[in-house]
Write a protein that holds these residues in place. Structure first.
Motif, short mmCIF file in Angstrom:
data_model
loop_
_atom_site.label_atom_id
_atom_site.label_comp_id
_atom_site.label_asym_id
_atom_site.label_seq_id
_atom_site.Cartn_x
_atom_site.Cartn_y
_atom_site.Cartn_z
N LYS A 146 0.78 -1.24 0.00
CA LYS A 146 0.00 0.00 0.00
C LYS A 146 0.82 1.30 0.00
CE LYS A 146 -4.39 -1.63 1.88
NZ LYS A 146 -5.43 -1.45 2.92
N PRO A 147 2.06 1.32 0.49
CA PRO A 147 2.79 2.59 0.55
C PRO A 147 2.84 3.40 -0.74
CG PRO A 147 3.91 1.01 1.92
CD PRO A 147 2.79 0.26 1.24
N PRO A 148 3.03 2.82 -1.93
CA PRO A 148 3.02 3.68 -3.12
C PRO A 148 1.71 4.43 -3.30
CG PRO A 148 4.01 1.55 -3.63
CD PRO A 148 3.40 1.42 -2.27
N TYR A 149 0.61 3.82 -2.93
CA TYR A 149 -0.70 4.48 -3.05
C TYR A 149 -0.82 5.60 -2.02
CZ TYR A 149 -1.85 0.45 -5.95
OH TYR A 149 -1.85 -0.50 -6.94
N HIS A 150 -0.42 5.33 -0.77
CA HIS A 150 -0.44 6.38 0.26
C HIS A 150 0.48 7.53 -0.16
CE1 HIS A 150 -2.84 3.98 2.86
NE2 HIS A 150 -1.87 3.19 3.31
N ALA A 151 1.64 7.21 -0.72
CA ALA A 151 2.60 8.25 -1.11
C ALA A 151 2.02 9.17 -2.17
CB ALA A 151 3.88 7.60 -1.61
N ALA A 162 -1.25 9.58 -2.82
CA ALA A 162 -2.42 10.27 -2.27
C ALA A 162 -2.00 11.52 -1.51
CB ALA A 162 -3.20 9.33 -1.36
N ALA A 163 -0.84 11.50 -0.90
CA ALA A 163 -0.34 12.66 -0.17
C ALA A 163 0.18 13.76 -1.09
CB ALA A 163 0.77 12.23 0.79
N ARG A 164 0.46 13.41 -2.34
CA ARG A 164 1.17 14.34 -3.22
C ARG A 164 0.36 14.83 -4.42
NH1 ARG A 164 5.02 10.81 -0.90
NH2 ARG A 164 7.09 11.76 -0.57
N LEU A 165 -0.62 14.06 -4.86
CA LEU A 165 -1.28 14.36 -6.13
C LEU A 165 -2.72 14.80 -5.93
CD1 LEU A 165 0.02 11.46 -8.42
CD2 LEU A 165 1.06 13.70 -7.94
N ASP A 166 -3.11 15.82 -6.67
CA ASP A 166 -4.49 16.29 -6.68
C ASP A 166 -5.31 15.42 -7.62
OD1 ASP A 166 -6.72 17.87 -6.26
OD2 ASP A 166 -6.17 19.31 -7.81
N THR A 182 7.36 29.63 3.79
CA THR A 182 6.25 29.08 3.01
C THR A 182 5.47 28.09 3.87
OG1 THR A 182 7.50 29.32 0.97
CG2 THR A 182 5.62 27.82 0.94
N PRO A 183 4.16 28.23 3.94
CA PRO A 183 3.37 27.28 4.74
C PRO A 183 3.51 25.85 4.21
CG PRO A 183 2.07 29.21 4.18
CD PRO A 183 3.32 29.29 3.37
N ALA A 184 3.56 24.91 5.13
CA ALA A 184 3.64 23.49 4.78
C ALA A 184 2.46 22.78 5.43
CB ALA A 184 4.96 22.88 5.24
N PRO A 185 1.49 22.32 4.64
CA PRO A 185 0.30 21.68 5.22
C PRO A 185 0.64 20.32 5.80
CG PRO A 185 0.28 21.49 2.83
CD PRO A 185 1.45 22.37 3.17
N PRO A 186 -0.20 19.80 6.68
CA PRO A 186 0.05 18.45 7.22
C PRO A 186 -0.07 17.41 6.13
CG PRO A 186 -2.13 19.22 7.86
CD PRO A 186 -1.44 20.38 7.22
N ARG A 187 0.73 16.37 6.25
CA ARG A 187 0.69 15.29 5.28
C ARG A 187 0.89 13.96 6.01
NH1 ARG A 187 -1.51 18.38 2.44
NH2 ARG A 187 -0.81 19.23 0.42
N PHE A 188 0.13 12.95 5.57
CA PHE A 188 0.28 11.60 6.10
C PHE A 188 1.12 10.79 5.12
CE2 PHE A 188 -3.38 13.13 8.37
CZ PHE A 188 -3.29 12.52 9.62
N LEU A 189 2.21 10.22 5.61
CA LEU A 189 3.15 9.47 4.77
C LEU A 189 3.11 7.98 5.11
CD1 LEU A 189 6.24 11.84 4.94
CD2 LEU A 189 4.45 11.79 3.20
N ILE A 214 -7.45 11.82 2.73
CA ILE A 214 -6.76 10.59 2.32
C ILE A 214 -7.74 9.43 2.24
CG2 ILE A 214 -5.05 8.87 3.04
CD1 ILE A 214 -3.78 11.34 1.92
N LEU A 215 -8.61 9.31 3.23
CA LEU A 215 -9.56 8.21 3.23
C LEU A 215 -10.54 8.32 2.07
CD1 LEU A 215 -10.24 7.97 7.05
CD2 LEU A 215 -8.91 6.39 5.66
N THR A 216 -10.96 9.54 1.76
CA THR A 216 -11.85 9.73 0.61
C THR A 216 -11.13 9.38 -0.68
OG1 THR A 216 -13.04 11.49 1.77
CG2 THR A 216 -13.24 11.42 -0.63
N THR A 217 -9.88 9.81 -0.80
CA THR A 217 -9.08 9.51 -1.99
C THR A 217 -8.97 8.01 -2.22
OG1 THR A 217 -7.79 11.54 -1.81
CG2 THR A 217 -6.78 9.72 -3.00
N GLU A 218 -8.77 7.27 -1.13
CA GLU A 218 -8.55 5.84 -1.25
C GLU A 218 -9.84 5.04 -1.28
OE1 GLU A 218 -5.68 4.85 1.74
OE2 GLU A 218 -4.08 5.94 0.74
#
Length: 375
Positions: A48-53, A55-59, A267-274, A354-358
């Protein structure tokens, strides 16, 4: 002309530059295949990590996009950097395999004393016959090798078989929502012999440029940590006229591409789940640009990495998704230090995204535990 001292980049400047390269300052509409190429692969020791990765990066990313690429053999899982499993584009599997092969060869040499009487070339040909007849599991390969060399160490045989040939993991392993054993075949079978013949091995200078584009600014040791290779100084020196240089707060020389993004440190950095083993956390000799030193030992347990989340661009805790039989998902967030109300709300929103994306099948709940509870 007198030499000039390269400017110093503070840790926050390094953090924002690296996050920008990693597509973590803002989600990008980039296609999944382009992102996998830009990031020079995604760590994939688990499925699953490639999918989580992504999801954290792509719109607009959906897991089916990456699965489709894998089914069409445009993307595949193969052992490359650090002799670990990565998800790469097909072109990168073929180009980076020869570049990273010395890492695997070094691993084979470490086991050589436990392979008394084993001819590695004969072993490689035997493995090729097996996996080109049909994809084989590591256990199947090991069983045949032990029949041929019963006195050899089973682990040594397994490692040597994995490193002796350019192999890929075949689907359905790695597909979203699917399961399957690890089964291996050669790149010739999976991608076709003509494509393999036309592929060109990556040269060190080209890989340096791509590494800096995804992880820079960085030192020679940083790239060696990312790749698992040594003696890469020569490639940086050949490229020096085309690069710019900086220093980190400790005085280490850093190289970078002239036009690569280096955002303002504020520059603001939003939270991200990795995901576990995300390459953001594994690709620099000095990880302090992303991992506060006091937290470094809290992101691992033995050889297993925890899933981590970022707050203001830095690792700030771990997270765990749990799905019950009804399909309801609970994301448990364990911060290393107390969070502000705004940070808690932002993390809750990001977890829900993230949960909606997945595409979870049931309702989602985000639970943030007290920092006093540890990681």
């Amino acid at each position: 002309m007198p030499s000039t001292t390269p400017p110093v980049l503070c840790l926050r400047a390094l953090n924002r530059a690296t996050l920008a390269r990693q597509l973590l300052l803002r989600r990008t509409p980039m296609a999944a295949k382009d992102a996998v190429h830009h990031l020079v692969g995604l760590q994939a020791q688990n499925t699953k990590p490639p999918y989580h990765a992504l999801a954290a990066r792509l719109d607009g990313f959906r897991p089916e996009e990456l699965s489709g690429l894998m089914e069409r053999r445009e993307v595949a899982r193969a052992v490359t950097m650090r002799s670990t499993l990565h998800t790469h584009t097909a072109d990168d599997v073929l180009a980076l395999g020869p570049f990273t092969k010395p890492v695997g060869d070094r691993g084979v040499r470490q086991f050589r004393k436990r392979l008394a009487g084993v001819d590695v070339e004969v072993l490689a040909e035997l493995v090729r016959e097996l996996v080109e007849e049909r994809p084989r599991t590591p256990k199947e390969i090991r069983t045949v090798l032990l029949e041929r060399w019963p006195d050899a160490d089973p682990l040594a045989l397994t490692v040597t078989a994995r490193c002796a040939l350019p192999l890929v993991q075949v689907t359905p392993r790695g597909l979203w929502g699917r399961s399957g054993q690890v089964e291996l075949t050669t790149t010739e079978v999976w991608f076709g012999p003509e494509r393999v013949r036309q592929a060109s091995p990556a040269c060190a200078e080209d890989v340096v440029v791509r590494y800096l584009g995804a992880f820079g600014p960085a030192s020679v040791k940083d790239m060696q940590t990312w790749s698992g290779l040594t003696r890469l100084r020569y490639a940086f020196e050949r490229l020096r006229p085309r690069l710019v240089t900086f220093r980190d707060p400790r005085g280490t020389e850093l190289f970078d591409l002239p036009d690569a993004p280096r955002p303002d440190p504020d520059t603001p950095a939003p939270p991200r789940f990795l995901p576990e083993f995300d390459n953001l956390l594994l690709s620099h000799a000095d990880r302090s640009r992303v991992v506060p030193p006091e937290y470094r030992d809290r992101t691992w347990q033995g050889n297993q990495a925890h899933r981590t989340f970022l707050v203001d661009g830095l690792v700030a805790g771990t997270w765990t998704p749990d799905e019950d039989r009804a399909g309801a998902v609970t994301v448990t967030v364990r911060p290393f230090a107390p969070l502000t109300r705004a940070e808690r709300e932002a993390l809750t929103d990001e977890a829900a995204h993230i949960l909606t994306t997945e595409g979870g099948d049931g309702p989602a709940d985000v639970r943030i535990v007290s920092a006093a509870g540890g990681a």
